[in-house]
Scaffold this active site. Structure first.
Site, PDB file in Angstrom:
ATOM      1  CB  SER A 127      10.306   0.854   0.256  1.00  0.00           C
ATOM      2  OG  SER A 127       8.976   1.260   0.176  1.00  0.00           O
ATOM      3  CG  ASP A 162       4.828   2.653  -0.344  1.00  0.00           C
ATOM      4  OD1 ASP A 162       3.674   2.464   0.084  1.00  0.00           O
ATOM      5  OD2 ASP A 162       5.258   3.765  -0.664  1.00  0.00           O
ATOM      6  CB  THR A 167       9.333   7.802   4.274  1.00  0.00           C
ATOM      7  OG1 THR A 167       8.718   7.654   2.991  1.00  0.00           O
ATOM      8  CG2 THR A 167       8.799   9.052   4.932  1.00  0.00           C
TER       9      THR A 167
END
Lengths: 161, 161, 161, 161
Positions: free
Chosen positions: A54, A84, A12
């Site tokens: 991820s 994640d 992100t």
């Protein structure tokens, strides 16, 4: 040789926006821009290893990260990674015992107003310079042992496992 | 009665980020926050009519927007809308000939650094106050006739059709 | 009792803009807002001690900061401070030997795009949690010994003295 | 020849921060960067005429602005200007009756989070394209007649005179 190696894997933190149809994509590593603009007083080199959310990081990807870190001449390594599966990657890296390795990322994209990216990178930059050999996760203003932390997806934060 | 009515329908302008898994969602209307912080010297009221990506706006949604605008006591109406079908909605609204209606939106979410949201809203705010009755699209710094504009998706901008 | 005490003294980090005539003034501590928005996973309390440009911090002010830190029940203290005399204040605080004290600030106001405030606070937050007792300056991505650092005003950065 | 001429004179909109000692200075025109990043669909040229806080704009400066606007081949001119004497300059320009001239600026520097600069430029860009010949002030979301507007310094906004 630079003092610090930085490996970017996507996540992100590096997401940029395209448009209504194509959603967000992972762009160039934001950490290069971020460190560049603050005039940090140390040398570093950035390796853009992969650009993956991820959730899409596989066991082979983790092996690649592991081998890359092992092969680096530096003994201080900062890794930016999607949140994640950051803890999972950190645990795989714990086989390396002679380097200080800090993983960080962002719960909101770096280019988003109010993103935690810059704050997390600040935390990680201090941690990777100060801590002894080992693997650490720097999120939510704390330095975590990968065996004792998890992402709470509902609350969108890291907490003690 | 307020001088200006604002109708929000969703679109990229209102997108906020959730996390790796859930992608972006459409949040509360950003125009309320934007106008609030600049101390605009006129009265307005905001109707949050729907929260839809413009690709998901159906013919029924357009009828709802049309009926809502018709029923408003104000004769100056600003509509925030997703960019992918903004022109289509504008053309449907052209059946209304006694109000000044300006549609705007954003190619990047308002909460994104470098978003065009605030600039576009500025353009639209002037246009809706200055123009005679009719329907207009305010994007990329220009005021367009809905019959003579299209979104160029590859270049991610509006241009003459 | 909270784990971490934060003392704010003013400085560029807290500057907000007024207008053509009145220039910048020092506003409420930005660190409260910054830590608030990132959901940090530790407890802290903020003491807004003074609102001074660091060029106006006097010897008495430094005594007040020193006495305040001494009197705190916490043994980990983060201080935000103007950059022009941050090093001087840090040296005065070195009389305290049983607490971990980290000073940070910003070369550009926190509310300025591209400000180093959030990055520096991130660095300082890690440092104050990880370091043994002592006094440290966290600026430009490094943790400095107050006796071996100076602000280079022309280059607008901290460097080895 | 470009469609639109932009003249910059300085003012808060262009202020950038230096440091504790030197306060804010007026930097390069922000409007060039702002219009550049939004991919505006019209041609324009920017003349950086002066870099002055509006309190320091003299009668001679106003004559220079007047002569510069007169000499431009374009009949649509946008001027960025400090807010404290923007109205005064606008009134001097009213001697020109065959061009559309819009003055705008910012109550907070463009590089400040929450600045009104981008919003005001958006308002002014529409106004300068839509309005008939005359001189106008675009501030706080409205287009004002220079003879009927004043800056309320205490409230930090423009209002009917």
């Amino acid at each position: 040789m630079q003092q610090l190696a930085i490996i970017t894997t996507g996540g992100t933190i590096d997401k940029i926006y395209f448009d209504d149809k194509s959603d967000y994509k992972i762009g160039a590593p934001q950490i290069s821009e971020i460190l560049g603009q603050f005039g940090v007083a140390f040398d570093y080199e950035v390796h853009a290893l992969m650009r993956k959310d991820s959730l899409h990081i596989t066991d082979e990807d983790r092996q690649l990260i592991l081998e890359t870190v092992k092969a680096l001449p530096q003994d201080r390594v900062l890794i930016t990674h999607g949140t994640d599966s950051m803890v999972e990657t950190a645990r795989v890296l714990q086989i390396i015992t002679d380097k200080t390795i800090v993983l960080t990322g962002a719960l909101n994209p770096a280019r988003f107003l109010g993103s935690d990216a810059v704050f997390n990178i600040g935390c990680a930059i201090s941690a990777v310079q100060l801590l002894p050999a080992g693997v650490y996760v720097a999120m939510n203003g704390k330095i975590w042992d990968p065996l004792k932390v998890r992402k709470n997806r509902n609350a969108n934060r890291f907490e003690q496992a």
